[in-house]
Design a protein around this motif. Structure first.
Motif, PDB file in Angstrom:
ATOM      1  N   LYS A 410       0.827  -1.196   0.000  1.00 17.92           N
ATOM      2  CA  LYS A 410       0.000   0.000   0.000  1.00 17.92           C
ATOM      3  C   LYS A 410       0.864   1.250   0.000  1.00 17.92           C
ATOM      4  O   LYS A 410       0.549   2.255  -0.647  1.00 17.92           O
ATOM      5  CB  LYS A 410      -0.924  -0.014   1.223  1.00 17.92           C
ATOM      6  CG  LYS A 410      -1.939   1.118   1.251  1.00 17.92           C
ATOM      7  CD  LYS A 410      -2.867   0.983   2.445  1.00 17.92           C
ATOM      8  CE  LYS A 410      -3.896   2.112   2.460  1.00 17.92           C
ATOM      9  NZ  LYS A 410      -4.810   1.976   3.625  1.00 17.92           N
ATOM     10  N   GLY A 411       1.993   1.183   0.712  1.00 19.46           N
ATOM     11  CA  GLY A 411       2.883   2.329   0.771  1.00 19.46           C
ATOM     12  C   GLY A 411       3.640   2.591  -0.510  1.00 19.46           C
ATOM     13  O   GLY A 411       4.265   3.657  -0.653  1.00 19.46           O
ATOM     14  N   MET A 412       3.627   1.658  -1.455  1.00 18.79           N
ATOM     15  CA  MET A 412       4.314   1.877  -2.724  1.00 18.79           C
ATOM     16  C   MET A 412       3.667   2.994  -3.535  1.00 18.79           C
ATOM     17  O   MET A 412       4.248   3.477  -4.507  1.00 18.79           O
ATOM     18  CB  MET A 412       4.324   0.579  -3.542  1.00 18.79           C
ATOM     19  CG  MET A 412       5.128  -0.555  -2.925  1.00 18.79           C
ATOM     20  SD  MET A 412       6.870  -0.184  -2.768  1.00 18.79           S
ATOM     21  CE  MET A 412       7.368  -0.250  -4.476  1.00 18.79           C
ATOM     22  N   ARG A 468       6.619   3.229  -6.295  1.00 22.46           N
ATOM     23  CA  ARG A 468       6.651   2.109  -7.246  1.00 22.46           C
ATOM     24  C   ARG A 468       7.265   2.538  -8.575  1.00 22.46           C
ATOM     25  O   ARG A 468       8.174   1.882  -9.107  1.00 22.46           O
ATOM     26  CB  ARG A 468       5.234   1.576  -7.453  1.00 22.46           C
ATOM     27  CG  ARG A 468       5.156   0.402  -8.429  1.00 22.46           C
ATOM     28  CD  ARG A 468       3.737  -0.061  -8.640  1.00 22.46           C
ATOM     29  NE  ARG A 468       3.160  -0.630  -7.419  1.00 22.46           N
ATOM     30  CZ  ARG A 468       2.265  -0.025  -6.660  1.00 22.46           C
ATOM     31  NH1 ARG A 468       1.826   1.203  -6.992  1.00 22.46           N
ATOM     32  NH2 ARG A 468       1.789  -0.593  -5.580  1.00 22.46           N
ATOM     33  N   SER A 469       6.795   3.669  -9.123  1.00 24.57           N
ATOM     34  CA  SER A 469       7.324   4.146 -10.397  1.00 24.57           C
ATOM     35  C   SER A 469       8.772   4.591 -10.269  1.00 24.57           C
ATOM     36  O   SER A 469       9.586   4.377 -11.173  1.00 24.57           O
ATOM     37  CB  SER A 469       6.460   5.306 -10.913  1.00 24.57           C
ATOM     38  OG  SER A 469       5.135   4.881 -11.135  1.00 24.57           O
ATOM     39  N   ALA A 470       9.109   5.198  -9.137  1.00 17.99           N
ATOM     40  CA  ALA A 470      10.483   5.656  -8.934  1.00 17.99           C
ATOM     41  C   ALA A 470      11.464   4.482  -8.941  1.00 17.99           C
ATOM     42  O   ALA A 470      12.529   4.543  -9.573  1.00 17.99           O
ATOM     43  CB  ALA A 470      10.583   6.428  -7.627  1.00 17.99           C
ATOM     44  N   LEU A 471      11.102   3.408  -8.228  1.00 21.46           N
ATOM     45  CA  LEU A 471      11.986   2.240  -8.208  1.00 21.46           C
ATOM     46  C   LEU A 471      12.098   1.608  -9.584  1.00 21.46           C
ATOM     47  O   LEU A 471      13.185   1.189  -9.999  1.00 21.46           O
ATOM     48  CB  LEU A 471      11.469   1.224  -7.189  1.00 21.46           C
ATOM     49  CG  LEU A 471      11.603   1.617  -5.713  1.00 21.46           C
ATOM     50  CD1 LEU A 471      10.996   0.544  -4.822  1.00 21.46           C
ATOM     51  CD2 LEU A 471      13.056   1.847  -5.341  1.00 21.46           C
ATOM     52  N   THR A 481      15.176  -4.979 -10.279  1.00 20.49           N
ATOM     53  CA  THR A 481      13.781  -4.756  -9.924  1.00 20.49           C
ATOM     54  C   THR A 481      13.654  -4.875  -8.407  1.00 20.49           C
ATOM     55  O   THR A 481      14.660  -4.980  -7.702  1.00 20.49           O
ATOM     56  CB  THR A 481      12.862  -5.771 -10.632  1.00 20.49           C
ATOM     57  OG1 THR A 481      11.492  -5.432 -10.372  1.00 20.49           O
ATOM     58  CG2 THR A 481      13.121  -7.182 -10.155  1.00 20.49           C
ATOM     59  N   TYR A 482      12.439  -4.847  -7.921  1.00 25.41           N
ATOM     60  CA  TYR A 482      12.204  -4.968  -6.493  1.00 25.41           C
ATOM     61  C   TYR A 482      11.168  -6.058  -6.236  1.00 25.41           C
ATOM     62  O   TYR A 482      10.389  -6.424  -7.118  1.00 25.41           O
ATOM     63  CB  TYR A 482      11.705  -3.646  -5.902  1.00 25.41           C
ATOM     64  CG  TYR A 482      10.287  -3.300  -6.329  1.00 25.41           C
ATOM     65  CD1 TYR A 482       9.188  -3.692  -5.570  1.00 25.41           C
ATOM     66  CD2 TYR A 482      10.043  -2.603  -7.508  1.00 25.41           C
ATOM     67  CE1 TYR A 482       7.899  -3.404  -5.967  1.00 25.41           C
ATOM     68  CE2 TYR A 482       8.757  -2.307  -7.906  1.00 25.41           C
ATOM     69  CZ  TYR A 482       7.684  -2.709  -7.135  1.00 25.41           C
ATOM     70  OH  TYR A 482       6.407  -2.429  -7.540  1.00 25.41           O
ATOM     71  N   MET A 483      11.185  -6.603  -5.057  1.00 27.80           N
ATOM     72  CA  MET A 483      10.136  -7.525  -4.638  1.00 27.80           C
ATOM     73  C   MET A 483       9.937  -7.386  -3.135  1.00 27.80           C
ATOM     74  O   MET A 483      10.883  -7.111  -2.392  1.00 27.80           O
ATOM     75  CB  MET A 483      10.489  -8.972  -5.011  1.00 27.80           C
ATOM     76  CG  MET A 483      11.752  -9.508  -4.388  1.00 27.80           C
ATOM     77  SD  MET A 483      12.051 -11.214  -4.938  1.00 27.80           S
ATOM     78  CE  MET A 483      13.562 -11.590  -4.044  1.00 27.80           C
ATOM     79  N   ILE A 484       8.710  -7.536  -2.709  1.00 22.02           N
ATOM     80  CA  ILE A 484       8.370  -7.423  -1.292  1.00 22.02           C
ATOM     81  C   ILE A 484       8.394  -8.825  -0.698  1.00 22.02           C
ATOM     82  O   ILE A 484       7.585  -9.680  -1.056  1.00 22.02           O
ATOM     83  CB  ILE A 484       6.998  -6.753  -1.113  1.00 22.02           C
ATOM     84  CG1 ILE A 484       7.035  -5.333  -1.680  1.00 22.02           C
ATOM     85  CG2 ILE A 484       6.594  -6.747   0.345  1.00 22.02           C
ATOM     86  CD1 ILE A 484       5.716  -4.609  -1.634  1.00 22.02           C
ATOM     87  N   ASP A 555       6.103  -6.631  -9.990  1.00 19.10           N
ATOM     88  CA  ASP A 555       5.726  -5.785 -11.118  1.00 19.10           C
ATOM     89  C   ASP A 555       4.501  -6.341 -11.839  1.00 19.10           C
ATOM     90  O   ASP A 555       3.592  -5.600 -12.225  1.00 19.10           O
ATOM     91  CB  ASP A 555       6.894  -5.668 -12.105  1.00 19.10           C
ATOM     92  CG  ASP A 555       7.892  -4.606 -11.672  1.00 19.10           C
ATOM     93  OD1 ASP A 555       7.545  -3.816 -10.790  1.00 19.10           O
ATOM     94  OD2 ASP A 555       8.997  -4.584 -12.228  1.00 19.10           O
ATOM     95  N   VAL A 556       4.487  -7.653 -12.024  1.00 17.55           N
ATOM     96  CA  VAL A 556       3.356  -8.279 -12.718  1.00 17.55           C
ATOM     97  C   VAL A 556       2.081  -8.105 -11.907  1.00 17.55           C
ATOM     98  O   VAL A 556       1.021  -7.750 -12.446  1.00 17.55           O
ATOM     99  CB  VAL A 556       3.648  -9.770 -12.970  1.00 17.55           C
ATOM    100  CG1 VAL A 556       2.388 -10.488 -13.452  1.00 17.55           C
ATOM    101  CG2 VAL A 556       4.750  -9.936 -14.001  1.00 17.55           C
ATOM    102  N   HIS A 557       2.159  -8.323 -10.593  1.00 15.05           N
ATOM    103  CA  HIS A 557       0.964  -8.169  -9.749  1.00 15.05           C
ATOM    104  C   HIS A 557       0.467  -6.724  -9.755  1.00 15.05           C
ATOM    105  O   HIS A 557      -0.750  -6.484  -9.728  1.00 15.05           O
ATOM    106  CB  HIS A 557       1.267  -8.623  -8.325  1.00 15.05           C
ATOM    107  CG  HIS A 557       1.261 -10.107  -8.155  1.00 15.05           C
ATOM    108  ND1 HIS A 557       0.152 -10.885  -8.410  1.00 15.05           N
ATOM    109  CD2 HIS A 557       2.244 -10.971  -7.765  1.00 15.05           C
ATOM    110  CE1 HIS A 557       0.434 -12.146  -8.172  1.00 15.05           C
ATOM    111  NE2 HIS A 557       1.694 -12.233  -7.788  1.00 15.05           N
ATOM    112  N   ALA A 558       1.393  -5.770  -9.801  1.00 15.67           N
ATOM    113  CA  ALA A 558       0.972  -4.368  -9.853  1.00 15.67           C
ATOM    114  C   ALA A 558       0.203  -4.080 -11.140  1.00 15.67           C
ATOM    115  O   ALA A 558      -0.839  -3.398 -11.133  1.00 15.67           O
ATOM    116  CB  ALA A 558       2.196  -3.451  -9.752  1.00 15.67           C
TER     117      ALA A 558
END
Length: 588
Positions: A410-412, A468-471, A481-484, A555-558
């Motif tokens: 949610k904070g992304m 999210r877009s910044a990362l 990339t990033y993953m939580i 990224d795919v889930h977003a």
């Protein structure tokens, strides 16, 4: 040495071409037994010695440098091998009539490494890697064997159920049953004739007897099909061709087809247990996702979370044949007989038998070609380095008991500002962590595998954009990339993220239940089409009523979440438009 090197490279080239053909043939196939057999044939080609050889001529070798007339000339030649040329040096070359392969050995024996042929160096590295891979697989096998033998004995009721299921399937050798405490998928440890059925005790407490019966049936079908012997072929090909990128890809295809073929066997032997089988799969997904699952690389089991979620939908679909028909087996034998003995030689014998076209230069300029063809072998582009990745993808379900990861997602969406000019990535991430309270963690090990460090320079200027877009914008140029995961935002490589997928469910309005196929097709066509498993990607999608289950990266889930929201918005607007367009009833 050259013959041995060419034999290995010949098998690698033919297996690669064969793998591409199999991919095209099985792209839309719904016959897992046939698909499995074709992919196994690809690995068999890698480890089968060639008996019938075909010559083909490489342009850089079709030169008068290999003339059988003995002579010594001082001219530029290229030092190289079948894998690609590496440069030119000025050395004296003595031509010979000993044959094309011997002549090539002499050509490649001069250079910075003295008298050692280039093919010998390549072959030595190849053999060293194969020995290392063999030792690694042997140690893994012994470790798993000790671990399985430490398992406890199953209860009489479980042993009795195993015997009954084996009888219904037609399995003659009933395996031993080992109950283990670890979180593993139900599996069969089988190499050759000896086999052990491994069942996690904590899973048995979650399933009913009918569900357990289908789980046992699935594992015993692996034995009945001979998947233990296929495992030996996989280990041999992975050890001998440790450098070839198609080996882990083909092994993944084999596992996928084997699981689907076992599903077909179970539903054919237990036609009334399809619902119990699907329920057992769902409970297995929950079981494997609740805690960290142990990876068992040399065991055949029910599959990982991604494959289980995909197969649940296929169980309730159109039944498929669980085994090859006699026509299919005959066709497979014919194909194997025609392809497995084939081999390729990169140097034709006719090259060494051609008379020399060179004559002495009467003006003292050495040798000249009267036909104007020249005498220098032209270099060919070098074959690029092949990345070595043999890890099997493992997906985990998106379960977050503490709610921390949900809060992070949610904070992304919070807005951030980044200003960096050749700043180390670690410093930029540290600033984000300090200014916005974001728990960022750099996966240094994955970065090192790509030859990078957390100190790579970053230049970026962003103002009032989502985190999210910044990362994405900051990491994408470096293939990062990033993953939580583990309650932090991990910065890692795109490839590593594909091996740590999460499973999430997206519920759509119930009235769209009959249109879920169209929604799913639109989703896979709109959201990164090349990452879905139908095109060889790591992500998968399945449907249960009006729920879409997706296994993918962050990224795919977003993107999927954004797509689902757009579908829901469009659906609501259509309902509102239809309501406004509907004529109001008037009284008399």
């Amino acid at each position: 040495m050259t013959i041995l090197f060419q034999a290995g490279m010949s098998n690698a080239i033919i297996a690669t071409v064969l793998a591409l053909l199999v991919m095209l043939l099985t792209l839309k196939s719904r016959q897992p037994a046939w698909t499995h057999a074709l992919w196994v044939l690809v690995l068999l080609k890698l480890v089968t010695p060639s008996l019938v050889w075909f010559n083909f001529e490489l342009p850089q070798l079709a030169s008068n440098e290999l003339s059988p007339i003995p002579r010594v000339v001082d001219q530029p030649i290229t030092i190289g091998s079948e894998m690609g040329m590496i440069g030119q040096v000025q050395v004296p070359v003595e031509a010979s009539s000993e044959g094309p392969l011997v002549a090539q050995e002499k050509m490649t024996s001069t250079g910075v490494l003295g008298t050692v042929p280039w093919t010998t160096i390549m072959l030595s590295l190849w053999v060293a890697g194969a020995v290392f891979a063999t030792v690694r697989y042997s140690l893994q096998w012994m470790k798993i064997r000790r671990w399985v033998h430490r398992g406890t004995t199953a209860s009489k009721s479980v042993d009795s159920m195993v015997v009954q299921v084996a009888s219904r399937i037609g399995l003659r050798r009933v395996p031993q049953v080992a109950m283990v405490q670890k979180v593993v998928t139900p599996s069969v440890f089988a190499l050759g004739f000896r086999s052990t059925l491994v069942l996690p005790e904590s899973l048995l407490a979650r399933v009913t007897d009918d569900e357990l019966e289908t789980i046992i049936a699935h594992e015993l079908v692996h034995l009945h099909r001979g998947d233990g012997w296929v495992g030996l072929i996989e280990m041999l090909s992975a050890a001998l061709f440790w450098w070839h990128p198609i080996v882990p890809w083909v092994r993944r295809k084999i596992h996928q087809a084997a699981e689907e073929a076992c599903d077909a066997w179970v539903t054919s032997v237990f036609p009334d247990a399809a619902q119990a089988y699907a329920s057992a799969m769902l409970k297995t997904v929950d079981f494997l996702s609740a805690e960290k699952c142990q990876s068992m690389p040399l065991m055949t089991g029910m599959g990982d979370v991604a494959s289980l979620s995909r197969r649940m939908r296929r169980i309730s679909g159109t039944p498929v044949s669980p085994a090859l028909s006699w026509r299919g087996r005959t066709a497979l034998v014919v194909i194997a007989t025609a392809l497995l003995p084939l081999g390729l030689l990169t140097i034709p014998e006719s090259v060494a038998q051609q008379p020399s076209a060179e004559v002495a230069d009467p003006f003292g300029g050495g040798t000249v070609d009267p036909f104007g063809k020249g005498t220098t072998i032209q270099p060919q582009p070098a074959v690029p380095a092949i990345p070595l990745q043999v890890t099997k993808p493992i997906a985990v379900k998106d379960i977050d008991p503490s709610g921390v990861e949900a809060a992070l997602r949610k904070g992304m969406s919070q807005k951030v500002t980044i200003e960096a000019m050749d700043e180390p990535l670690a410093n930029v991430l540290a600033s984000l962590k300090q200014d916005f309270g974001v728990p960022l963690f750099v996966d240094s090990q994955s970065l090192e595998e790509l030859g990078m460090t957390p100190d790579i320079p970053v230049t970026i200027s962003l103002k009032n954009v989502s985190l999210r877009s910044a990362l994405r914008l900051m990491l994408r140029p470096f293939d990062l990339t990033y993953m939580i995961k583990d309650e932090v935002i991990q910065i890692t490589t795109s490839e590593a993220a594909e091996y740590s997928l999460t499973l999430r469910a997206y519920a759509l309005p119930a009235v769209l239940k009959d249109k879920m196929e169209k929604v799913a097709s639109a989703l896979t066509a709109s959201v990164s089409p090349d990452i879905w498993e139908e095109l060889g990607g790591p992500c998968s999608l399945s449907m249960i009523d009006n729920v879409i289950v997706v296994s993918g990266t962050e990224d795919v889930h977003a993107e999927v979440d954004e797509f689902i929201k757009k579908v829901e918005t469009a659906f609501i607007r259509r309902i509102e438009a239809d309501a406004k367009a509907k004529p109001k009833s008037t009284g008399n």
